[in-house]
Design a protein around this motif. Structure first.
Motif, PDB file in Angstrom:
ATOM      1  N   GLY A 156      22.060   5.810  -4.256  1.00 40.16           N
ATOM      2  CA  GLY A 156      21.854   6.322  -5.609  1.00 40.16           C
ATOM      3  C   GLY A 156      22.431   5.389  -6.660  1.00 40.16           C
ATOM      4  N   ILE A 157      23.602   4.841  -6.392  1.00 39.11           N
ATOM      5  CA  ILE A 157      24.216   3.894  -7.321  1.00 39.11           C
ATOM      6  C   ILE A 157      23.345   2.645  -7.448  1.00 39.11           C
ATOM      7  N   ALA A 158      22.839   2.156  -6.322  1.00 35.38           N
ATOM      8  CA  ALA A 158      21.969   0.967  -6.365  1.00 35.38           C
ATOM      9  C   ALA A 158      20.688   1.247  -7.149  1.00 35.38           C
ATOM     10  N   ARG A 159      20.137   2.452  -6.985  1.00 34.92           N
ATOM     11  CA  ARG A 159      18.916   2.800  -7.717  1.00 34.92           C
ATOM     12  C   ARG A 159      19.187   2.924  -9.214  1.00 34.92           C
ATOM     13  N   VAL A 160      20.352   3.480  -9.567  1.00 34.94           N
ATOM     14  CA  VAL A 160      20.712   3.564 -10.987  1.00 34.94           C
ATOM     15  C   VAL A 160      20.895   2.166 -11.556  1.00 34.94           C
ATOM     16  N   LYS A 161      21.558   1.288 -10.800  1.00 32.97           N
ATOM     17  CA  LYS A 161      21.799  -0.081 -11.267  1.00 32.97           C
ATOM     18  C   LYS A 161      20.499  -0.840 -11.497  1.00 32.97           C
ATOM     19  N   SER A 162      19.455  -0.480 -10.757  1.00 30.24           N
ATOM     20  CA  SER A 162      18.190  -1.194 -10.938  1.00 30.24           C
ATOM     21  C   SER A 162      17.594  -0.951 -12.325  1.00 30.24           C
ATOM     22  N   HIS A 163      18.032   0.080 -13.024  1.00 24.80           N
ATOM     23  CA  HIS A 163      17.535   0.391 -14.364  1.00 24.80           C
ATOM     24  C   HIS A 163      18.443  -0.148 -15.467  1.00 24.80           C
ATOM     25  N   LEU A 164      19.560  -0.781 -15.095  1.00 19.24           N
ATOM     26  CA  LEU A 164      20.547  -1.221 -16.080  1.00 19.24           C
ATOM     27  C   LEU A 164      20.513  -2.736 -16.255  1.00 19.24           C
ATOM     28  N   ASN A 165      21.026  -3.186 -17.400  1.00 17.56           N
ATOM     29  CA  ASN A 165      21.187  -4.629 -17.580  1.00 17.56           C
ATOM     30  C   ASN A 165      22.544  -5.053 -17.008  1.00 17.56           C
ATOM     31  N   ASP A 166      22.842  -6.360 -17.062  1.00 17.07           N
ATOM     32  CA  ASP A 166      24.049  -6.869 -16.416  1.00 17.07           C
ATOM     33  C   ASP A 166      25.332  -6.269 -16.993  1.00 17.07           C
ATOM     34  N   SER A 167      25.427  -6.129 -18.308  1.00 19.59           N
ATOM     35  CA  SER A 167      26.652  -5.585 -18.898  1.00 19.59           C
ATOM     36  C   SER A 167      26.816  -4.112 -18.534  1.00 19.59           C
ATOM     37  N   GLN A 168      25.711  -3.379 -18.473  1.00 19.90           N
ATOM     38  CA  GLN A 168      25.797  -1.973 -18.093  1.00 19.90           C
ATOM     39  C   GLN A 168      26.176  -1.827 -16.626  1.00 19.90           C
ATOM     40  N   ARG A 169      25.694  -2.751 -15.793  1.00 19.05           N
ATOM     41  CA  ARG A 169      26.079  -2.720 -14.370  1.00 19.05           C
ATOM     42  C   ARG A 169      27.563  -2.944 -14.204  1.00 19.05           C
ATOM     43  N   SER A 170      28.117  -3.902 -14.942  1.00 21.94           N
ATOM     44  CA  SER A 170      29.561  -4.154 -14.832  1.00 21.94           C
ATOM     45  C   SER A 170      30.352  -2.962 -15.366  1.00 21.94           C
ATOM     46  N   GLU A 171      29.856  -2.316 -16.437  1.00 24.14           N
ATOM     47  CA  GLU A 171      30.531  -1.116 -16.942  1.00 24.14           C
ATOM     48  C   GLU A 171      30.468   0.015 -15.923  1.00 24.14           C
ATOM     49  N   LEU A 172      29.311   0.153 -15.243  1.00 22.11           N
ATOM     50  CA  LEU A 172      29.186   1.171 -14.202  1.00 22.11           C
ATOM     51  C   LEU A 172      30.142   0.889 -13.048  1.00 22.11           C
ATOM     52  N   ASP A 173      30.248  -0.376 -12.644  1.00 23.44           N
ATOM     53  CA  ASP A 173      31.192  -0.734 -11.581  1.00 23.44           C
ATOM     54  C   ASP A 173      32.617  -0.389 -11.975  1.00 23.44           C
ATOM     55  N   THR A 174      32.982  -0.681 -13.220  1.00 20.59           N
ATOM     56  CA  THR A 174      34.323  -0.340 -13.704  1.00 20.59           C
ATOM     57  C   THR A 174      34.534   1.169 -13.689  1.00 20.59           C
ATOM     58  N   LEU A 175      33.551   1.915 -14.123  1.00 17.84           N
ATOM     59  CA  LEU A 175      33.639   3.369 -14.145  1.00 17.84           C
ATOM     60  C   LEU A 175      33.796   3.929 -12.738  1.00 17.84           C
ATOM     61  N   ILE A 176      33.044   3.388 -11.800  1.00 15.70           N
ATOM     62  CA  ILE A 176      33.137   3.847 -10.404  1.00 15.70           C
ATOM     63  C   ILE A 176      34.510   3.528  -9.832  1.00 15.70           C
ATOM     64  N   ARG A 177      35.022   2.320 -10.093  1.00 12.40           N
ATOM     65  CA  ARG A 177      36.360   1.960  -9.609  1.00 12.40           C
ATOM     66  C   ARG A 177      37.420   2.903 -10.171  1.00 12.40           C
ATOM     67  N   GLN A 178      37.340   3.212 -11.457  1.00 12.60           N
ATOM     68  CA  GLN A 178      38.321   4.108 -12.073  1.00 12.60           C
ATOM     69  C   GLN A 178      38.261   5.502 -11.454  1.00 12.60           C
ATOM     70  N   ASN A 179      37.059   5.999 -11.220  1.00 10.39           N
ATOM     71  CA  ASN A 179      36.933   7.343 -10.661  1.00 10.39           C
ATOM     72  C   ASN A 179      37.339   7.406  -9.201  1.00 10.39           C
TER      73      ASN A 179
END
Length: 139
Positions: free
Chosen positions: A97-120
């Protein structure tokens, strides 16, 4: 002139009570619904609690209570086996699911998502981000 002092004092007491209530409720929920730190200790407490509840509610004899406790332990073993089988499958679904969501994001949004996932994953429950409520009990 005195009316504003009374209203100010009333408002201050009200806000202090509201803040104390919110903070106290958040702390209670965080401590009460936090996941167990030690699985073995949690399992031992769960076994004892279920066994003691059945013993007292059903007025079980000692030998029956011991047999029931054994069955509770076997049931928890079976549940742990199911959980062990399902954890990797659930994690694979989450990762997909995370990979599928990332496929719709640009590079900066992907890095923000990675940061958000790490924090959670590092600290899933903070003071104002409480764990979910327990599942409903069915009669």
């Amino acid at each position: 002139m005195r009316k504003w002092k009374i209203w100010t004092a009333f408002l201050a007491v009200f806000l202090a009570g509201a803040l104390t209530g919110v903070a106290g409720t958040g702390l209670f929920l965080k401590l009460h619904f936090a996941p167990p730190r030690d699985r073995e200790d949690f399992r031992a407490r769960m076994t004892a609690r279920v066994s003691e509840t059945l013993r007292s509610e059903l007025n079980l004899a000692d030998e029956t209570a011991d047999a029931v406790r054994g069955e509770v332990e076997v049931t928890l073993d079976r549940l742990e086996t199911v959980h062990a089988e399902l954890r990797p499958k659930a994690q694979a679904i989450i990762d997909d699911g995370i990979a599928r969501v990332k496929s719709h994001l640009n590079d900066s949004q992907r890095s923000e998502l990675d940061t958000l996932i790490r924090q959670n994953r590092r600290k899933p429950f903070s003071f104002f981000r409480l764990p979910p409520p327990p599942p409903p009990s069915f009669p």
